[in-house]
Design a protein around this motif. Structure first.
Motif, PDB file in Angstrom:
ATOM      1  N   LEU A  35       0.574  -1.324   0.436  1.00  0.00           N
ATOM      2  CA  LEU A  35       0.226   0.221   0.321  1.00  0.00           C
ATOM      3  C   LEU A  35       0.860   1.426   0.047  1.00  0.00           C
ATOM      4  CD1 LEU A  35      -2.883  -0.788   2.494  1.00  0.00           C
ATOM      5  CD2 LEU A  35      -3.129  -0.401  -0.113  1.00  0.00           C
ATOM      6  N   PRO A  36       1.732   1.241   0.357  1.00  0.00           N
ATOM      7  CA  PRO A  36       3.013   3.016   0.477  1.00  0.00           C
ATOM      8  C   PRO A  36       3.152   2.723  -1.038  1.00  0.00           C
ATOM      9  CG  PRO A  36       3.213   0.845   3.269  1.00  0.00           C
ATOM     10  CD  PRO A  36       2.581   0.753   2.432  1.00  0.00           C
ATOM     11  N   LYS A  39       0.669   3.894  -3.228  1.00  0.00           N
ATOM     12  CA  LYS A  39      -0.116   5.135  -1.921  1.00  0.00           C
ATOM     13  C   LYS A  39       1.146   6.530  -3.505  1.00  0.00           C
ATOM     14  CE  LYS A  39      -0.603   9.006   0.070  1.00  0.00           C
ATOM     15  NZ  LYS A  39      -1.998   9.754  -0.622  1.00  0.00           N
ATOM     16  N   LYS A  40       2.254   5.963  -3.077  1.00  0.00           N
ATOM     17  CA  LYS A  40       3.947   6.862  -4.134  1.00  0.00           C
ATOM     18  C   LYS A  40       3.141   6.928  -5.340  1.00  0.00           C
ATOM     19  CE  LYS A  40       6.985   5.341  -1.260  1.00  0.00           C
ATOM     20  NZ  LYS A  40       8.232   4.536  -1.220  1.00  0.00           N
ATOM     21  N   TYR A  42       0.281   6.727  -6.855  1.00  0.00           N
ATOM     22  CA  TYR A  42      -1.015   7.446  -7.064  1.00  0.00           C
ATOM     23  C   TYR A  42      -1.444   8.162  -5.447  1.00  0.00           C
ATOM     24  CZ  TYR A  42      -1.178   4.151 -10.863  1.00  0.00           C
ATOM     25  OH  TYR A  42      -0.808   3.542 -11.638  1.00  0.00           O
ATOM     26  N   PRO A  43      -1.243   9.124  -5.199  1.00  0.00           N
ATOM     27  CA  PRO A  43      -0.880  10.634  -4.279  1.00  0.00           C
ATOM     28  C   PRO A  43      -2.199  10.836  -4.289  1.00  0.00           C
ATOM     29  CG  PRO A  43       0.218  11.511  -5.547  1.00  0.00           C
ATOM     30  CD  PRO A  43       0.303   9.470  -6.299  1.00  0.00           C
ATOM     31  N   TYR A  47      -9.023   4.961  -0.618  1.00  0.00           N
ATOM     32  CA  TYR A  47      -9.138   3.575  -0.554  1.00  0.00           C
ATOM     33  C   TYR A  47     -10.758   2.949   0.262  1.00  0.00           C
ATOM     34  CZ  TYR A  47      -3.921   4.652  -1.043  1.00  0.00           C
ATOM     35  OH  TYR A  47      -3.009   5.170  -1.509  1.00  0.00           O
ATOM     36  N   ILE A 103      -3.834   8.183   5.946  1.00  0.00           N
ATOM     37  CA  ILE A 103      -5.106   8.802   5.256  1.00  0.00           C
ATOM     38  C   ILE A 103      -5.869   9.421   5.200  1.00  0.00           C
ATOM     39  CG2 ILE A 103      -6.695   7.731   3.139  1.00  0.00           C
ATOM     40  CD1 ILE A 103      -3.417   7.335   2.796  1.00  0.00           C
ATOM     41  N   ASP A 107     -10.294  10.125   1.786  1.00  0.00           N
ATOM     42  CA  ASP A 107     -10.196   9.366   0.988  1.00  0.00           C
ATOM     43  C   ASP A 107      -9.721   7.676   1.248  1.00  0.00           C
ATOM     44  OD1 ASP A 107      -9.206  11.582   0.196  1.00  0.00           O
ATOM     45  OD2 ASP A 107      -7.425  11.902   0.276  1.00  0.00           O
ATOM     46  N   LYS A 108     -10.727   7.719   2.317  1.00  0.00           N
ATOM     47  CA  LYS A 108     -10.847   6.213   2.659  1.00  0.00           C
ATOM     48  C   LYS A 108     -12.509   6.099   3.254  1.00  0.00           C
ATOM     49  CE  LYS A 108      -8.724   7.485   7.619  1.00  0.00           C
ATOM     50  NZ  LYS A 108      -7.861   7.017   8.372  1.00  0.00           N
TER      51      LYS A 108
END
Length: 176
Positions: A35-36, A39-40, A42-43, A47, A103, A107-108
Motif C-alpha cells: 500500500l505505501p 500511495k507513492k 497514486y497520491p 482507499y 490517509i 479518502d478512505k
C-alpha cells in the motif's frame, strides 16, 4: 528489486486506469503489504477497506488454499494451516489499519462484509458515491447473503483459539 517492482506495478495499474478512462478498483488481499508503494504512485487514490470477520476469513482461505496447493501440506497439517491463515489475517488487518491512519478521512472508506450483506443496496450506493460513480446501479442484489453462518458450525474451542490469534485485529475492526 523494489524499483523494478514499482515500475512494473505502475505499468500494470496505469494500463487498467487508462483502459476505462476514469477509475478502477483494485480488489486484492495481495496489495496489503505494498500500500505505501501504491500511495507513492497514486497520491490522489481513495482507499476502500472491505473487511470480514477473521474466523470466517481464516477458515475460507484455509479451505480454498490448503486443498489446492500441495506445497502447504509439506509444511503444515490442515489444522496448523488454519492457524497460519489466522496469523496472516491479523497481520494484514493491522498493516492496513496502520496505513489508513495516515490517509485523510475523505479518502478512505471502511465497510464490513456483514454490513454489506445485510443491506447491500444502501451500502453499495454509499460506496459508489464515495468513489464518484453513478449510484443508479442495476446490479441484482437479491442473491447477496452472508456466509458467516459457517462460523457457527465450528467447535467453540476452535473458534476461541482463532479469535485469540486475531484478537488485536478483531478488536480494531469492532468484532470484539
Amino acid at each position: 528489486m523494489e524499483l523494478v517492482l514499482s515500475k512494473k506495478l505502475k505499468v500494470i495499474l496505469d494500463a487498467k486506469l487508462n483502459a476505462n478512462k476514469k477509475q478502477f478498483v483494485l480488489k486484492s488481499p495481495a496489495i496489503t503489504f505494498i500500500l505505501p508503494e501504491i500511495k507513492k504512485m497514486y497520491p490522489n487514490a481513495k482507499y476502500i477497506h472491505l473487511y470480514r470477520h477473521g474466523v470466517a476469513v481464516a477458515r475460507s482461505w484455509a479451505k480454498k488454499e490448503y486443498l489446492n496447493k500441495v506445497i502447504y501440506a509439506k509444511y503444515y497439517s490442515e489444522d496448523e494451516f488454519v492457524l497460519k491463515c489466522a496469523e496472516y489475517y491479523n497481520d494484514s488487518i493491522l498493516e492496513i489499519e496502520q496505513f489508513l491512519e495516515h490517509i485523510p478521512q475523505e479518502d478512505k472508506y471502511h465497510i464490513s462484509y456483514e454490513k454489506l450483506s445485510k443491506s447491500p443496496k444502501e451500502e453499495l450506493a454509499s460506496l459508489l458515491n464515495f468513489i464518484g460513480v453513478n449510484t443508479e446501479c442495476t446490479f441484482d442484489l437479491n442473491q447477496i447473503q452472508s456466509t458467516n453462518y459457517k462460523m457457527d458450525l465450528l467447535a467453540d474451542d476452535e473458534k476461541l483459539h482463532l479469535e485469540a490469534i486475531m484478537q488485536t485485529a478483531l478488536s480494531k475492526l469492532g468484532y470484539m
